[in-house]
Design a protein around this motif. Structure first.
Motif, PDB file in Angstrom:
ATOM      1  N   GLN A  11       0.858  -1.178   0.000  1.00 50.22           N
ATOM      2  CA  GLN A  11       0.000   0.000   0.000  1.00 50.22           C
ATOM      3  C   GLN A  11       0.897   1.233   0.000  1.00 50.22           C
ATOM      4  O   GLN A  11       2.029   1.202   0.473  1.00 50.22           O
ATOM      5  N   VAL A  12       0.366   2.319  -0.541  1.00 46.40           N
ATOM      6  CA  VAL A  12       1.156   3.535  -0.703  1.00 46.40           C
ATOM      7  C   VAL A  12       0.403   4.715  -0.106  1.00 46.40           C
ATOM      8  O   VAL A  12      -0.814   4.846  -0.286  1.00 46.40           O
ATOM      9  N   LEU A  13       1.129   5.563   0.621  1.00 49.07           N
ATOM     10  CA  LEU A  13       0.592   6.821   1.124  1.00 49.07           C
ATOM     11  C   LEU A  13       0.893   7.904   0.092  1.00 49.07           C
ATOM     12  O   LEU A  13       2.059   8.153  -0.232  1.00 49.07           O
ATOM     13  N   LEU A  14      -0.144   8.533  -0.447  1.00 52.97           N
ATOM     14  CA  LEU A  14       0.007   9.545  -1.493  1.00 52.97           C
ATOM     15  C   LEU A  14      -0.196  10.943  -0.934  1.00 52.97           C
ATOM     16  O   LEU A  14      -1.126  11.182  -0.156  1.00 52.97           O
ATOM     17  N   HIS A  15       0.666  11.854  -1.338  1.00 49.57           N
ATOM     18  CA  HIS A  15       0.451  13.265  -1.039  1.00 49.57           C
ATOM     19  C   HIS A  15      -0.463  13.838  -2.111  1.00 49.57           C
ATOM     20  O   HIS A  15      -0.194  13.684  -3.318  1.00 49.57           O
ATOM     21  N   LEU A  16      -1.536  14.473  -1.717  1.00 47.17           N
ATOM     22  CA  LEU A  16      -2.514  15.019  -2.656  1.00 47.17           C
ATOM     23  C   LEU A  16      -2.211  16.497  -2.883  1.00 47.17           C
ATOM     24  O   LEU A  16      -2.505  17.337  -2.038  1.00 47.17           O
ATOM     25  N   ASN A  17      -1.579  16.800  -4.007  1.00 48.71           N
ATOM     26  CA  ASN A  17      -1.228  18.187  -4.309  1.00 48.71           C
ATOM     27  C   ASN A  17      -1.949  18.629  -5.578  1.00 48.71           C
ATOM     28  O   ASN A  17      -1.587  18.235  -6.685  1.00 48.71           O
TER      29      ASN A  17
END
Length: 225
Positions: free
Chosen positions: A20-26
């Motif tokens: 699983q991946v933690l994504l930064h939402l920019n």
């Protein structure tokens, strides 16, 4: 900052695991300071996406950075520098016309089983470009022949090695190692303390070469050790 966690999917590096991946939402361009802070907290860039592993039962992927001011090349690394003394290294601010053919051949020859296969011009442009990162292309040539390209981002406390591709026919030159050594030299010239090399995965042979560049630190348990 806003973040999201992906659903689990087959791991790209360890075939018996899910990731699983933690994504930064920019939604808008981020500042270089923000990019630096994210890298300092174990994130990585691919195109405009910033992410880090977020696997509940696994911590095999550990962000690694070289301590530039303390780095001394090993005997083997000195041999590689000597072997490639005839190469010319320049910095470009954008991709050149002969980069994609080398990238395409590299993916076909070295990563035909990976997530970047089959390569395409659109995929290449999406992968390397960002509308907010300060990116340089380390152009490595033997006379007029392009033999390697190292893509690196300049950040507040160092350089971040995004991707390197090279002519696989020149295997004896160890061009991947040479490209990292050149980025360490550039970081030292710029008086930057770190070269970020992405994720070290001890159990994955094709990803564990980064530990050879010493001294280094790994991001474990939200700390650099």
């Amino acid at each position: 900052m806003r973040f999201a966690v992906t659903q689990a999917f087959p791991c790209s590096y360890l075939s018996d695991r899910q990731e699983q991946v933690l994504l930064h939402l920019n939604d808008e361009p981020i500042s270089n300071d923000t990019y630096t802070r994210l890298l300092q907290n174990g994130f990585r860039r691919s195109g405009d996406a910033l992410y880090r592993p977020h696997c509940p039962a696994c911590n095999a992927c550990q962000s690694l950075r070289v301590l530039v001011s303390e780095f001394e090349p090993s005997r083997n690394q000195r041999r590689i520098l000597s072997r490639n003394h005839d190469l010319t290294v320049t910095l470009q601010t954008q991709s050149q016309d002969d980069y994609y053919p080398l990238f395409e051949a590299y993916i076909h020859e070295r990563h035909s089983q990976g997530s970047m296969f089959p390569p395409s011009v659109e995929q290449y442009r999406h992968f390397i470009n960002s509308y907010w990162a300060d990116t340089r292309f380390m152009d490595i040539r033997l006379k007029d022949r392009l033999v390697a390209v190292a893509i690196t981002d300049t950040i507040g406390d160092g350089l971040s090695a995004l991707y390197t591709f090279f002519d696989s026919a020149l295997q004896k030159r160890s061009l991947g190692t040479f490209a990292i050594l050149q980025q360490i030299a550039l970081a030292k010239e710029l008086q930057k303390p770190h070269l970020y090399l992405g994720y070290q995965i001890d159990e994955c042979n094709k990803m564990n070469y980064k530990a050879r560049f010493q001294p280094n630190q790994r991001f474990i348990g939200n700390k650099w050790l």
